[in-house]
Write a protein that holds these residues in place. Structure first.
Motif, PDB file in Angstrom:
ATOM      1  N   ASP A 285       0.920  -1.123   0.064  1.00 46.53           N
ATOM      2  CA  ASP A 285      -0.024  -0.196  -0.013  1.00 46.53           C
ATOM      3  C   ASP A 285       0.854   1.169  -0.161  1.00 46.53           C
ATOM      4  N   ASP A 286       0.987   1.953  -1.221  1.00 46.77           N
ATOM      5  CA  ASP A 286       1.754   3.161  -1.291  1.00 46.77           C
ATOM      6  C   ASP A 286       3.378   2.841  -1.398  1.00 46.77           C
TER       7      ASP A 286
ATOM      8  N   ASP B 289      -0.531  -0.762  -4.543  1.00 50.98           N
ATOM      9  CA  ASP B 289      -1.860  -0.206  -4.968  1.00 50.98           C
ATOM     10  C   ASP B 289      -1.960   1.080  -5.741  1.00 50.98           C
TER      11      ASP B 289
HETATM   12 MG    MG Z   1      -2.730   3.111  -1.217  1.00 51.13          MG
END
Ligand code: MG
Length: 443
Positions: free
Chosen positions: A40-41, A277
């Motif tokens: 995530d990120d 993501d």
């Molecule tokens: Mg994200």
């Protein structure tokens, strides 16, 4: 010795040599397992083999050496919810009504239960399915993973910064972040330092329990989304500090998953894909790319992507063709031997399996931020639709030089492609609703 005796001894000899037994050979038609590891990120340059500095990713680097790196891999949106919607449905977030920002703890919407997800497609093909980690496609009961094709869920419904967050403008305070085990909330505000480890342990358990049948494991990590947390084993270990510690723990997790596959002897029947993501909030993590999370510059939507499947995906390969997260569903369906629903993505098996001269089946990739079309890529060219700036991504990865005046024909071609997207998917900039968009799920 008679032929008959050979017949009796041969299977024993194969077992002794560590080969597959006759019983196992019967299932050579068994489709491959699919494991999707989803940070995530995490930025394009957060892999050691893509220029990371201040921390190490030895397992991801080894995975790349044993498999293929996709260096022009795009996600469907520059933030969490749109990107996840695209990965799981094979469709642009705009098509499924989830392009705008992200879902919040006060949201009443979610991925429409009628949308077909990869989990549903593969479950129908006989796979065991699990989502272990962060969902973020609707936190109400009717939208949770077990209603979208996952037999098993362990994880949290949305981002880790939403835990008891105060949304002052709405006069809304989010509840404690819930940790689910299937349909049950087992903890509130779990210790975030332990999430990466706990997800990994649950994933390894799922692999062990399903090693003898096809499975789909989707592992969307909570990290390195802020607030950052690493367990005691990793905290304070990297040169860079906490961000590096967090990535090193994710790298450990990748290693634990790969080790589990090897231990169960299913290494060569499992396709593992690692990606993120959306782009990073940390500027340095974009490396040579311009921009970061929540932008349609390359740094916002081009993410690291490593795929490993011993004996099938060529080792040490690098593919710079345009491949997107939307391609996962149709590719997975093809590998499972089932017909996919109609989606925006494409079957990219020729690229994945290293067929000579394989080219991207994506004629145009559309970069949406919220409900607005901001850019289109076709081949080496990227046109920003608002300003008509044109970038040559092969010569200018960092999007530094607008070459629109030198290539009016290219600008016209990409502008026409953008028009097709506006008519089909809509564009809030021009006020077009889009002829083929579907409703978001509502309570
Ligand atoms: Mg994200």
């Amino acid at each position: 010795m008679t032929t008959g005796a050979y017949r009796l001894l041969l299977p024993l000899a194969l077992v002794a040599a560590g080969c597959r037994s006759a019983g196992e050979r019967e299932d050579t038609e068994r489709p491959p397992n699919l494991v999707v590891l989803f940070a995530d990120d995490m930025g394009w340059a957060d892999l050691g083999c893509q220029g990371a500095e201040g921390f190490a990713t030895p397992r991801l680097d080894r995975m790349a050496a044993e498999g293929m790196r996709f260096t022009s891999f795009y996600v469907g949106g520059p933030v969490c919810t749109p990107s996840r919607a695209a990965l799981l449905t094979g469709c642009y977030p705009k098509r499924v009504g989830l392009a705008h920002r992200v879902l919040f703890p006060y949201s009443d919407t979610g991925l429409h239960p009628d949308e077909a997800t990869i989990a549903e497609v593969l479950r129908d093909a006989g796979y065991a399915t699990a989502c272990i980690g962060k969902w973020h496609l609707g936190h109400h009961a009717e939208f949770l993973p077990r209603r979208q094709g996952f037999d098993r869920w362990f994880g949290v419904p949305y981002s880790n910064d939403m835990d008891r967050h105060v949304y002052a403008k709405r006069d809304f305070t989010a509840p404690p972040l819930a940790l689910y085990d299937d349909d049950e909330v087992i903890e509130e505000s779990p210790d975030q330092a332990l999430l990466t480890r706990r997800y990994t342990e649950e994933a390894v358990r799922f692999i062990a329990e399903n090693a003898s049948r096809p499975f789909f494991l989707y592992l969307p990590h909570t990290m390195p989304h802020k607030p950052l947390h690493a367990s005691a084993d990793f905290r304070g270990k990297s040169e860079l500090g906490l961000y590096g510690d967090v990535i090193e723990e994710l790298d450990w997790s990748v290693g634990a998953i790969l080790d589990a596959l090897e231990e169960h002897g299913i290494d060569d029947r499992t396709l593992v894909l690692f990606t993120s993501d959306n782009g990073p909030w940390r500027a340095e993590s974009s490396g040579p790319l311009r921009g970061r999370k929540n932008t349609t510059w390359e740094g916002g939507m081009r993410v690291p992507c490593v795929v490993r499947w011993p004996g099938m995906v060529p080792a040490g390969a690098v593919c710079d063709e345009v491949v997107t997260a939307l391609d996962l569903l149709p590719t997975a369906a093809a590998l499972a031997g089932v017909a996919p629903p109609e989606v925006d993505g494409h079957d990219v098996r020729p690229l994945l399996l290293g067929e000579p001269n394989a080219a991207s089946p994506t004629e145009a990739f559309f970069y949406y931020k919220d409900d607005k079309l901001e850019a289109v890529r076709s081949g080496r060219w990227k046109l920003r639709t608002g300003s008509s700036q044109l970038y040559d991504l092969e010569a200018d990865l960092g999007e530094t030089t607008d070459v629109a005046t030198a290539h009016p024909d290219v600008v016209a071609r990409l502008a026409a492609l953008a028009e097709t997207a506006r008519a089909d998917l809509g564009d809030a900039t021009t006020g077009q609703p889009g002829a083929n968009v579907r409703p978001v799920g509502r309570r």
